[in-house]
Write an enzyme that holds these catalytic residues in place. Structure first.
Site, short mmCIF file in Angstrom:
data_model
loop_
_atom_site.label_atom_id
_atom_site.label_comp_id
_atom_site.label_asym_id
_atom_site.label_seq_id
_atom_site.Cartn_x
_atom_site.Cartn_y
_atom_site.Cartn_z
N THR A 1 0.86 -1.18 0.00
CA THR A 1 0.00 0.00 0.00
C THR A 1 0.90 1.24 0.00
O THR A 1 2.05 1.18 0.46
CB THR A 1 -0.96 0.00 1.20
OG1 THR A 1 -0.20 -0.08 2.40
CG2 THR A 1 -1.94 -1.17 1.12
N THR B 1 1.33 4.35 1.60
CA THR B 1 2.01 4.89 2.77
C THR B 1 2.97 3.87 3.36
O THR B 1 4.09 4.22 3.77
CB THR B 1 0.98 5.34 3.83
OG1 THR B 1 0.11 6.31 3.25
CG2 THR B 1 1.65 5.93 5.05
N CYS B 2 2.58 2.63 3.37
CA CYS B 2 3.43 1.57 3.93
C CYS B 2 4.72 1.42 3.14
O CYS B 2 5.81 1.30 3.71
CB CYS B 2 2.67 0.25 3.95
SG CYS B 2 1.09 0.33 4.81
N THR B 3 4.61 1.43 1.82
CA THR B 3 5.75 1.18 0.95
C THR B 3 6.61 2.41 0.73
O THR B 3 7.83 2.31 0.64
CB THR B 3 5.26 0.64 -0.41
OG1 THR B 3 4.53 -0.58 -0.17
CG2 THR B 3 6.40 0.34 -1.35
#
Length: 161
Positions: free
Chosen positions: A46, A48-50
């Protein structure tokens, strides 16, 4: 109820992809007798996560470990295939643990699950970071919004160390 500082982590078993294939890793194996930084993301791959959350931990891995931390792990409610692909694509394989909480059991036991069905993700983890010593939570930072990675980011964690 959400886990609190001073409480012991619940027992759980994760799956992790390694060079030799999938392995099971328990909370006892990962945390017993160790100081570990654990952070959680709503989902591998996703945005923001990546782009925001994971990179800080990978870039600052050596600095974090130099501050007396034995290990770093990221957990998500994804299967081990997805977590393994994410580890490989981001260059994180072998640097930190990419833990698959495939059924969300660990996340739910912590009280840190979030229903992100409105965004098409289903039940996932809240975004957080914690410092765990010998299985006991020493610090916990939970983001107010899943799209933010500030209080749970690597910079914030390094200030706590």
């Amino acid at each position: 109820m959400t886990i609190a500082i001073g409480e012991k982590l619940p027992e759980a078993t994760f799956k992790e992809k390694t060079a030799d294939g999938p392995v099971e890793i328990t909370t006892r194996q990962l945390f017993e007798g160790k100081k570990v930084v654990l952070f959680a993301v709503p989902g591998a791959f996703t945005p923001t996560c990546t782009l925001n959350h994971l990179p800080g931990y990978l870039e600052n891995r050596d600095t974090i470990l130099a501050k007396g931390v034995d290990d770093i792990a990221v957990v998500a409610v994804n299967d081990w295939h997805v977590m393994g692909a994410w580890a490989q694509q981001t260059g994180g394989m072998g640097k930190i643990h990419f833990l698959a909480d495939w059924d969300g059991a660990f996340t739910k036991a912590l009280g840190l699950d979030a229903d992100l069905s409105a965004g098409g993700l289903g039940v996932r983890s809240k975004r957080y970071s914690m410092l765990v010593e010998n299985g006991v939570v020493k610090s916990l930072a939970v983001e107010e919004s899943p799209g933010q990675a500030t209080v749970s980011g690597a910079a914030a964690m390094m200030e706590q160390l």
